[in-house]
Design a protein around this motif. Structure first.
Motif, PDB file in Angstrom:
ATOM      1  N   LYS A 122      35.025  69.161  11.135  1.00 29.98           N
ATOM      2  CA  LYS A 122      36.041  70.073  11.679  1.00 29.98           C
ATOM      3  C   LYS A 122      35.774  70.359  13.155  1.00 29.98           C
ATOM      4  O   LYS A 122      36.692  70.361  13.972  1.00 29.98           O
ATOM      5  N   HIS A 123      34.526  70.585  13.495  1.00 28.83           N
ATOM      6  CA  HIS A 123      34.178  70.847  14.900  1.00 28.83           C
ATOM      7  C   HIS A 123      34.494  69.629  15.770  1.00 28.83           C
ATOM      8  O   HIS A 123      35.027  69.763  16.880  1.00 28.83           O
ATOM      9  N   THR A 124      34.159  68.455  15.280  1.00 28.62           N
ATOM     10  CA  THR A 124      34.414  67.236  16.049  1.00 28.62           C
ATOM     11  C   THR A 124      35.901  67.013  16.254  1.00 28.62           C
ATOM     12  O   THR A 124      36.350  66.728  17.364  1.00 28.62           O
ATOM     13  N   VAL A 125      36.687  67.178  15.195  1.00 29.04           N
ATOM     14  CA  VAL A 125      38.137  66.994  15.292  1.00 29.04           C
ATOM     15  C   VAL A 125      38.732  68.046  16.230  1.00 29.04           C
ATOM     16  O   VAL A 125      39.608  67.746  17.048  1.00 29.04           O
ATOM     17  N   HIS A 126      38.255  69.274  16.141  1.00 32.61           N
ATOM     18  CA  HIS A 126      38.742  70.341  17.021  1.00 32.61           C
ATOM     19  C   HIS A 126      38.489  69.991  18.486  1.00 32.61           C
ATOM     20  O   HIS A 126      39.377  70.127  19.335  1.00 32.61           O
ATOM     21  N   ASP A 127      37.288  69.533  18.800  1.00 38.03           N
ATOM     22  CA  ASP A 127      36.958  69.166  20.182  1.00 38.03           C
ATOM     23  C   ASP A 127      37.835  68.017  20.667  1.00 38.03           C
ATOM     24  O   ASP A 127      38.273  68.005  21.818  1.00 38.03           O
ATOM     25  N   LEU A 128      38.085  67.059  19.804  1.00 37.41           N
ATOM     26  CA  LEU A 128      38.901  65.913  20.206  1.00 37.41           C
ATOM     27  C   LEU A 128      40.348  66.323  20.477  1.00 37.41           C
ATOM     28  O   LEU A 128      40.941  65.905  21.468  1.00 37.41           O
ATOM     29  N   THR A 129      40.912  67.149  19.612  1.00 36.35           N
ATOM     30  CA  THR A 129      42.317  67.517  19.802  1.00 36.35           C
ATOM     31  C   THR A 129      42.508  68.367  21.041  1.00 36.35           C
ATOM     32  O   THR A 129      43.459  68.165  21.787  1.00 36.35           O
ATOM     33  N   HIS A 130      41.635  69.294  21.302  1.00 39.33           N
ATOM     34  CA  HIS A 130      41.824  70.159  22.462  1.00 39.33           C
ATOM     35  C   HIS A 130      41.544  69.424  23.761  1.00 39.33           C
ATOM     36  O   HIS A 130      42.104  69.768  24.788  1.00 39.33           O
ATOM     37  N   GLN A 131      40.717  68.437  23.743  1.00 40.23           N
ATOM     38  CA  GLN A 131      40.449  67.667  24.958  1.00 40.23           C
ATOM     39  C   GLN A 131      41.719  66.934  25.394  1.00 40.23           C
ATOM     40  O   GLN A 131      42.047  66.900  26.571  1.00 40.23           O
TER      41      GLN A 131
END
Length: 126
Positions: free
Chosen positions: A84-93
């Motif tokens: 979840k943290h990884t996906v969150h970082d990718l989407t907001h970037q």
């Protein structure tokens, strides 16, 4: 008349210089932000690797004592949280990249519009 044109030219040059400085400042800020992000990502990965090794060693001991079946829910919960943290970082970037592109495009449209207006003013006065 030529004095006024020269003054407008000087003002346009000052404005362009000011905008160039602002673009340089923004570029430096983006580079610094990218470096901070890279350092943070590297630190997270290093921490994850250390935790992975530690947990692996710990899991081997616990698996021998308790059994593998008891550890699966905890591992799944941790892996889902990391995912979840990884996906969150990718989407907001990607959102930040899109916003930055739009701001840069808007800035250049403004610069070109001011230049065109200046040229039209000069042409109208001739």
């Amino acid at each position: 008349r030529s004095r006024q044109i020269a003054e407008e030219l000087q003002e346009a040059r000052r404005e362009e210089s000011r905008e160039r400085r602002l673009l340089r400042k923004n570029r430096d800020f983006r580079k610094e932000r990218a470096q901070k992000l890279a350092m943070r990502m590297q630190a997270c990965i290093r921490g994850w690797l250390v935790r992975k090794r530690f947990i692996l060693a710990l899991n081997k001991e616990l698996a021998a004592q308790v059994g593998v079946a008891a550890l699966l829910p905890d591992q799944l919960r941790d892996q889902l949280r990391d995912l979840k943290h990884t996906v969150h970082d990718l989407t907001h970037q990607l959102d930040h990249q899109h916003e930055a592109c739009m701001k840069i495009q808007a800035r250049w449209r403004g610069i070109f519009a001011r230049r065109v207006v200046a040229v039209l003013r000069v042409a109208a006065k001739m």
